[in-house]
Design a protein around this motif. Structure first.
Motif, short mmCIF file in Angstrom:
data_model
loop_
_atom_site.label_atom_id
_atom_site.label_comp_id
_atom_site.label_asym_id
_atom_site.label_seq_id
_atom_site.Cartn_x
_atom_site.Cartn_y
_atom_site.Cartn_z
N ASP A 204 -1.10 -3.07 -1.88
CA ASP A 204 0.21 -3.71 -1.87
C ASP A 204 0.79 -3.86 -3.27
O ASP A 204 1.86 -4.45 -3.44
CB ASP A 204 0.15 -5.08 -1.17
CG ASP A 204 -0.84 -6.04 -1.83
OD1 ASP A 204 -1.58 -5.60 -2.74
OD2 ASP A 204 -0.88 -7.21 -1.43
N GLU A 205 0.11 -3.30 -4.28
CA GLU A 205 0.60 -3.39 -5.64
C GLU A 205 0.83 -2.02 -6.27
O GLU A 205 0.98 -1.89 -7.48
CB GLU A 205 -0.37 -4.21 -6.51
CG GLU A 205 -0.42 -5.68 -6.12
CD GLU A 205 -1.34 -6.49 -7.02
OE1 GLU A 205 -2.03 -5.88 -7.87
OE2 GLU A 205 -1.36 -7.72 -6.88
N ALA B 242 9.09 2.38 8.32
CA ALA B 242 7.66 2.09 8.45
C ALA B 242 7.27 0.88 7.62
O ALA B 242 6.46 0.04 8.05
CB ALA B 242 6.85 3.31 8.04
N LEU B 243 7.85 0.75 6.44
CA LEU B 243 7.55 -0.42 5.61
C LEU B 243 8.12 -1.69 6.25
O LEU B 243 7.47 -2.75 6.23
CB LEU B 243 8.12 -0.21 4.21
CG LEU B 243 7.47 0.95 3.41
CD1 LEU B 243 8.22 1.15 2.10
CD2 LEU B 243 6.00 0.67 3.16
N VAL C 71 2.16 -1.72 4.23
CA VAL C 71 2.26 -1.98 2.79
C VAL C 71 2.47 -0.68 2.02
O VAL C 71 2.87 -0.68 0.85
CB VAL C 71 1.02 -2.70 2.23
CG1 VAL C 71 0.85 -4.05 2.90
CG2 VAL C 71 -0.23 -1.85 2.37
N ALA C 72 2.19 0.46 2.70
CA ALA C 72 2.38 1.78 2.08
C ALA C 72 2.49 2.80 3.19
O ALA C 72 2.13 2.53 4.34
CB ALA C 72 1.22 2.12 1.15
N PRO D 235 -5.23 -8.96 10.35
CA PRO D 235 -4.40 -9.27 9.17
C PRO D 235 -4.58 -8.25 8.05
O PRO D 235 -3.97 -8.39 6.99
CB PRO D 235 -4.94 -10.64 8.74
CG PRO D 235 -6.40 -10.58 9.09
CD PRO D 235 -6.48 -9.75 10.36
N LEU D 236 -5.41 -7.23 8.25
CA LEU D 236 -5.69 -6.27 7.18
C LEU D 236 -4.42 -5.52 6.76
O LEU D 236 -3.53 -5.29 7.58
CB LEU D 236 -6.74 -5.26 7.64
CG LEU D 236 -8.16 -5.79 7.86
CD1 LEU D 236 -9.06 -4.67 8.39
CD2 LEU D 236 -8.72 -6.38 6.57
N PRO D 237 -4.34 -5.11 5.48
CA PRO D 237 -3.20 -4.29 5.05
C PRO D 237 -3.14 -2.99 5.84
O PRO D 237 -4.18 -2.37 6.12
CB PRO D 237 -3.50 -4.02 3.57
CG PRO D 237 -4.45 -5.10 3.16
CD PRO D 237 -5.26 -5.42 4.37
N LEU D 238 -1.92 -2.57 6.18
CA LEU D 238 -1.74 -1.38 7.01
C LEU D 238 -1.01 -0.30 6.22
O LEU D 238 -0.02 -0.56 5.54
CB LEU D 238 -0.92 -1.73 8.26
CG LEU D 238 -1.45 -2.87 9.14
CD1 LEU D 238 -0.54 -3.04 10.35
CD2 LEU D 238 -2.89 -2.61 9.56
N ILE D 239 -1.52 0.93 6.36
CA ILE D 239 -0.86 2.13 5.83
C ILE D 239 -0.29 2.88 7.02
O ILE D 239 -0.97 3.10 8.02
CB ILE D 239 -1.87 3.02 5.10
CG1 ILE D 239 -2.53 2.27 3.94
CG2 ILE D 239 -1.21 4.31 4.61
CD1 ILE D 239 -3.81 2.93 3.44
N ALA D 240 0.99 3.26 6.94
CA ALA D 240 1.65 3.96 8.05
C ALA D 240 1.57 5.45 7.84
O ALA D 240 1.89 5.96 6.76
CB ALA D 240 3.11 3.52 8.14
#
Length: 340
Positions: A6-7, A222-223, A228-229, A204-209
């Protein structure tokens, strides 16, 4: 080097495309654009993977990822033999011999893990399943961030339970293999923009599309849907740094339609529709990687002749939007467009 998805300066990840399309040069180009480049270790030996990692490290000082194929249990030899018989006339036409037997193939899994534990990389992602909890814990202990590829909320739950740090949510629009955790699974058809919130509801995990993201508005959508990416594969296939063949590059603009088929590998994969798929897709068994090895001589013969009627031409639904030029510029242009 610690990584936070996410950064990223630019929230774009270069999809790991096994079979040669992904190169160290392509991964480095995505890094230069501010994203996260990936190497595809699938179909490579552990030594071949290590060589590619060394090549990428020599051209970037930014974080990068390595994708692994999770090995599957052996398929039923009888269904593989039946498909071999169906393909024999095809082999005769191409003047090649099909392998009479396909032995067990774990894609050098254990050796690859040993390399990645001895000489850690920033990110490791998994396709076709998940590592064991013990394997995931070992990589976590050496500081590697781990991403599980999922195609359903159920797979997302399993990925969280085994200790993944993030999830790559692959929609049905994606080119190449669907990342279902079992070869025999029928892949889901819930569109990416609906699959993202469905997965978010269970983790709750970060998701990549991933899947069908070929222009700025699709990336932005998608964002907004919770990623997050985004992960781009087909969008980079025609780039200067791509390892895709000239015939594959041309087919992306010339062939009108993609379909999901097991014809080439035994796993569902989206590619440009051609005569081979039409002839054999309905009869291909869910046997991976056995069918992959069985059809390898046929695909190699077609590639040598640059014949798109029998090549596996993986492509997502937005393949017509793939553009030429340096991958760094393509990523930058898509991100500018996504920002509006």
């Amino acid at each position: 080097m610690a990584v936070r998805l996410d950064e990223l300066a630019v929230p774009v990840i270069g999809a790991p495309m096994a079979g040669g399309a992904s190169t160290p040069e392509l991964a480095a180009a995505v890094n230069r654009a501010g994203g996260l480049g990936f190497l595809a270790a699938g179909y490579r030996s552990a030594a071949g993977m290590a060589e590619q990692i060394a090549a990428l490290r020599s051209s970037t000082d930014r974080p990068y990822g390595v994708n692994l194929f999770v090995p599957a249990p052996p398929a039923d030899p009888a269904v593989v033999a039946a498909y071999r018989e169906r393909l024999r006339p095809e082999a005769e036409r191409w003047g090649v011999a099909l392998p009479e037997e396909v032995g067990p193939d774990r894609d050098d899994w254990e050796a690859k893990l040993a390399v990645l534990l001895a000489d850690p990389v920033p990110v490791v992602s998994y396709t076709f399943g998940l590592p064991t909890a013990e394997e995931a814990a070992a990589l976590r202990a050496v500081g590697t961030l781990q991403v599980g590829t999922v195609t359903t909320p159920e797979e997302a739950r399993a990925a969280q339970a085994v200790g993944m740090d993030a999830l790559c949510v692959q929609g049905p629009e994606a080119g190449g293999h669907r990342g279902t955790h079992r070869a025999a699974d029928v892949p889901g058809e819930l569109p990416l923009l609906q699959l993202l919130p469905a997965v978010r509801a269970v983790t709750p995990l970060p998701l990549i599309a991933a899947g069908g993201l070929g222009d700025g508005p699709a990336i932005a959508a998608a964002l907004r849907a919770g990623a997050v990416a985004v992960q781009l594969g087909t969008a980079l296939l025609r780039s200067d740094e791509s390892g895709a063949s000239a015939a594959h590059r041309a087919a992306l603009t010339e062939l009108p339609e993609t379909v999901v088929t097991r014809a080439f590998t035994g796993r569902p994969a989206r590619g440009l529709r051609n005569a081979f798929i039409d002839r054999h897709g309905p009869y291909a068994p869910p046997a991976y990687p056995e069918v992959h090895h069985l059809t390898a001589p046929l695909r190699a013969a077609a590639a040598r002749r640059a014949d798109p009627t029998a090549m596996h031409l993986w492509a997502g639904t937005a393949h017509r939007l793939a553009r030429t030029g340096p991958a760094e510029d393509i990523v930058a242009e898509l991100w500018r467009s996504a920002r509006g």
